[in-house]
Scaffold this active site. Structure first.
Site, PDB file in Angstrom:
ATOM      1  N   ASP A 151      10.463  38.847  21.201  1.00 17.98           N
ATOM      2  CA  ASP A 151      10.153  38.869  19.781  1.00 17.98           C
ATOM      3  C   ASP A 151      11.142  37.932  19.085  1.00 17.98           C
ATOM      4  OD1 ASP A 151       9.228  39.898  17.198  1.00 17.98           O
ATOM      5  OD2 ASP A 151      11.133  40.988  17.151  1.00 17.98           O
TER       6      ASP A 151
ATOM      7  N   ASP B  39      11.699  37.561  14.993  1.00 12.90           N
ATOM      8  CA  ASP B  39      12.360  38.060  13.789  1.00 12.90           C
ATOM      9  C   ASP B  39      12.987  39.425  14.034  1.00 12.90           C
ATOM     10  OD1 ASP B  39      11.731  35.919  11.912  1.00 12.90           O
ATOM     11  OD2 ASP B  39       9.647  36.529  12.200  1.00 12.90           O
TER      12      ASP B  39
ATOM     13  N   HIS C 292      -2.231  36.869  10.963  1.00 12.49           N
ATOM     14  CA  HIS C 292      -3.180  37.693  10.222  1.00 12.49           C
ATOM     15  C   HIS C 292      -2.487  38.794   9.419  1.00 12.49           C
ATOM     16  CE1 HIS C 292      -5.600  36.230  13.869  1.00 12.49           C
ATOM     17  NE2 HIS C 292      -5.830  35.413  12.849  1.00 12.49           N
TER      18      HIS C 292
END
Length: 372
Positions: free
Chosen positions: A225, A227, A307
């Protein structure tokens, strides 16, 4: 296992093979070893034996993404008529009229591979079969939720070559039944009533889903990941909105360098709902990843979901497994040998849905050497 048979008296491979050579000898051995089961042996599910057997209906039920379709070919290849909602459209009950008509014309072997989550959804099949004197065998494919989610994502990626946007998925499901929304699997599990003999089935067979190992998927990856795991922002927002705001968290560069030296492939995934909100555009999001990699001194391919946050409407937004599936397919990863590092509960769920091992970022970057 439900497909295992004890052979009493066999002392080696040759005697076991000889004893199991024919169906009749298997039946005799079974009766000899288990006389209490003699009266029920003929009721055992034999849906995948070479002989189509007596007239009957085989219902193959289970969650969307359970792999029901793959169980159909051995039956249709032996003359069973398939009735499937994906092929014919409509609702489950819309299959009853063609089943009734075909049975009236003399068809005596049917296979219906559909979800059939409730007793009510299965009742019509049993009623039609009963009117035509056809016994019904039921195969329930029992699949963990995470494996069903993985399969649904995999089917989309292999069919489309990528994960679809919410708008593409919403439009596609109207014409392509293989394009499932994530809610379809959760909905099935929320209403599931496992099949029971008191519904009128002649035989019940529960098959536990097990994924086949793909020998071409053998690479080991450290999937990251971004952030909150690798970087933070120097700006007013929690996450960087431009490359100048990227700040690498302590110890990240050194740890990733060690893993790279140990032969791990480094890959990245990220949710970037700020794109949908208008906080940044796609090009800026990509520039922020490029700046992150530059500061880490690593060339890490990154897939990200642009999204909206909130209710999950696409397969690429974590914790849905779509981005992990794309990495596995693209880079030939062994998911059981790969490791995912993140900082949120959605990261832990994502890792479980994909089949990666998981480490929380705080714990992982406190460790000084690569972990198996």
């Amino acid at each position: 296992a439900p497909n295992a048979l004890v052979i009493p008296g066999a002392t080696g491979e040759s005697s076991a093979r000889g004893s199991a050579a024919t169906p009749s000898s298997r039946g005799e051995l079974f009766d000899a070893g288990y006389p209490w089961a003699r009266g029920r042996r003929t009721e055992a599910f034999d849906g995948f034996s070479p002989d189509p057997g007596p007239a009957r209906v085989v219902v193959i039920m289970g969650s969307p993404g359970a792999g029901k379709t793959s169980r159909v070919a051995p039956l249709t290849g032996r003359g069973f008529l398939r009735l499937n909602r994906d092929d014919r459209g409509g609702k489950l009950d819309d299959l009853l009229a063609p089943m009734e008509a075909e049975a009236a014309q003399g068809v005596r072997h049917f296979v219906l591979d559909n979800t059939y989550p409730t007793r009510a959804s299965r009742r019509g099949v049993l009623e039609v079969a009963g009117r035509h004197g056809l016994p019904v065998d039921c195969v329930h494919i029992d699949i963990p939720e995470e494996e069903a989610l993985y399969n649904a994502s995999l089917r989309i990626f292999r069919g489309q070559g990528r994960m679809l946007s919410p708008e593409e998925l919403s439009a596609g499901v109207k014409t392509d039944p293989t394009l499932l929304p994530p809610q379809a699997i959760y909905r099935f599990r929320s209403v599931l009533e496992p099949p029971s003999a008191d519904e009128g089935f002649r035989a019940l067979h529960t098959e536990i889903f097990r994924r086949r190992v793909d020998p071409d998927q053998s690479r080991r990856a450290l999937v990251l990941d971004y952030d909150g795991t690798l970087r933070e922002s120097s700006g007013p927002a929690p996450f960087p909105r431009n490359p100048d705001e990227v700040r690498i968290l302590p110890g990240r560069k050194e740890t990733l360098a060690r893993y790279r030296e140990e032969g791990w492939l480094l890959l990245g995934v990220s949710n970037q709902s700020g794109v949908a909100r208008g906080d940044l555009d796609l090009a800026t999001a990509q520039a922020c990843f490029a700046r992150t990699n530059e500061l880490l001194e690593q060339d890490i391919p990154v897939l990200f979901c642009p999204h909206p946050a909130g209710a999950v409407r696409c397969w690429c937004r974590k914790p849905m497994p779509g981005l992990g599936v794309a990495l596995i397919e693209t880079y030939g990863l062994d998911r059981s040998a790969s490791l995912y590092v993140g900082d949120l509960e959605t990261d832990a769920t994502f890792a479980r849905n994909v089949g990666f091992g998981f480490r929380h970022a705080d714990e992982f970057f406190a460790i000084k050497s690569p972990q198996p």
